[in-house]
Design an enzyme around this catalytic site. Structure first.
Site, mmCIF file in Angstrom:
data_model
loop_
_atom_site.group_PDB
_atom_site.id
_atom_site.type_symbol
_atom_site.label_atom_id
_atom_site.label_comp_id
_atom_site.label_asym_id
_atom_site.label_seq_id
_atom_site.Cartn_x
_atom_site.Cartn_y
_atom_site.Cartn_z
ATOM 1 N N SER A 1 11.553 23.978 25.724
ATOM 2 C CA SER A 1 12.666 23.407 26.477
ATOM 3 C C SER A 1 12.218 23.064 27.888
ATOM 4 C CB SER A 1 13.841 24.401 26.521
ATOM 5 O OG SER A 1 14.978 23.816 27.129
ATOM 6 N N ASP A 2 12.901 22.095 28.469
ATOM 7 C CA ASP A 2 12.609 21.722 29.844
ATOM 8 C C ASP A 2 13.863 21.142 30.484
ATOM 9 O OD1 ASP A 2 10.179 21.434 31.765
ATOM 10 O OD2 ASP A 2 11.288 19.565 32.004
ATOM 11 N N GLN A 3 13.976 21.337 31.787
ATOM 12 C CA GLN A 3 15.136 20.813 32.512
ATOM 13 C C GLN A 3 14.671 20.076 33.760
ATOM 14 O OE1 GLN A 3 18.036 23.295 34.927
ATOM 15 N NE2 GLN A 3 19.329 22.798 33.176
#
Length: 204
Positions: A80-82
């Site tokens: 995941s990445d934001q």
């Protein structure tokens, strides 16, 4: 005779790995009550020239998942990445107080879209799926004093956009618009559940 379900449709005992050492993502995934291991991905997070925030988030989520999956091919791996998206400009983790001040000054009174991507892969089966959970956030017109007081209190230097919505950072905001309440914290659990179910993990 009924069709035999494909291996990706059959619940399996494959180990589940979170390709992240983020305590926020660890705490969110723990809500599902599933046994999992957290493994740090070795991925360069530098944006590519002309890369949009949503593209950056998706690329990094997949890269993190696959980097860990290559080391653990039998596992179902979550990456995941934001990335905070300020009018098309990516804003990552500030890393220190000075950069956090600069980020919040730019975002005050502005609408910011937090682009949170999640990817699920399994090297052994070739499974790969990813999704994006954008969250539109309207920041209050913060004073310099409010920004300083907030940062000294919470020190959110490891958070994209310099604000922890699950903590005191909620006081910086005027409005949140999204369809997955966990996405802003760092891991969109509604989408994550859908993707890992498709990979053969029973939820619940």
């Amino acid at each position: 005779m009924p069709d035999t379900p494909s291996p990706l449709q059959q619940p399996t005992a494959r180990p589940l790995i979170l390709g992240s050492t983020s305590r926020y993502r660890h705490d969110l995934l723990s809500r599902l009550g599933l046994p999992f291991e957290a493994v740090a991905p070795d991925v360069d997070e530098t944006p590519q020239p002309g890369e949009k925030p949503d593209q950056l988030a998706m690329r990094l989520a997949l890269a993190k998942a696959w980097e860990v999956a290559k080391r653990h091919p039998q596992a179902v791996v979550i990456g995941s990445d934001q990335v905070a998206d300020l009018r098309g400009e990516p804003l990552g983790k500030p890393g220190d107080h000075e950069r956090a001040v600069a980020q919040l000054r730019r975002m005050r009174g502005q609408a910011v879209v937090f682009q949170t991507a999640v990817a699920v892969v399994c090297a052994a089966t070739g499974y790969e799926a990813a999704d994006l959970a954008p969250v539109r956030v309207l920041f209050r017109d913060l004073s310099d004093e409010e920004i300083e007081r907030y940062l000294r209190t919470e020190q959110p230097y490891d958070c994209a956009g310099s604000a922890k919505s699950e903590g005191l950072g909620i006081a910086l905001l005027e409005r949140i618009d999204n369809d997955d309440p966990t996405a802003l914290v760092g891991l969109p659990l509604i989408r994550t559940c859908r993707l890992i179910r498709a990979a053969g993990i029973r939820v619940p």
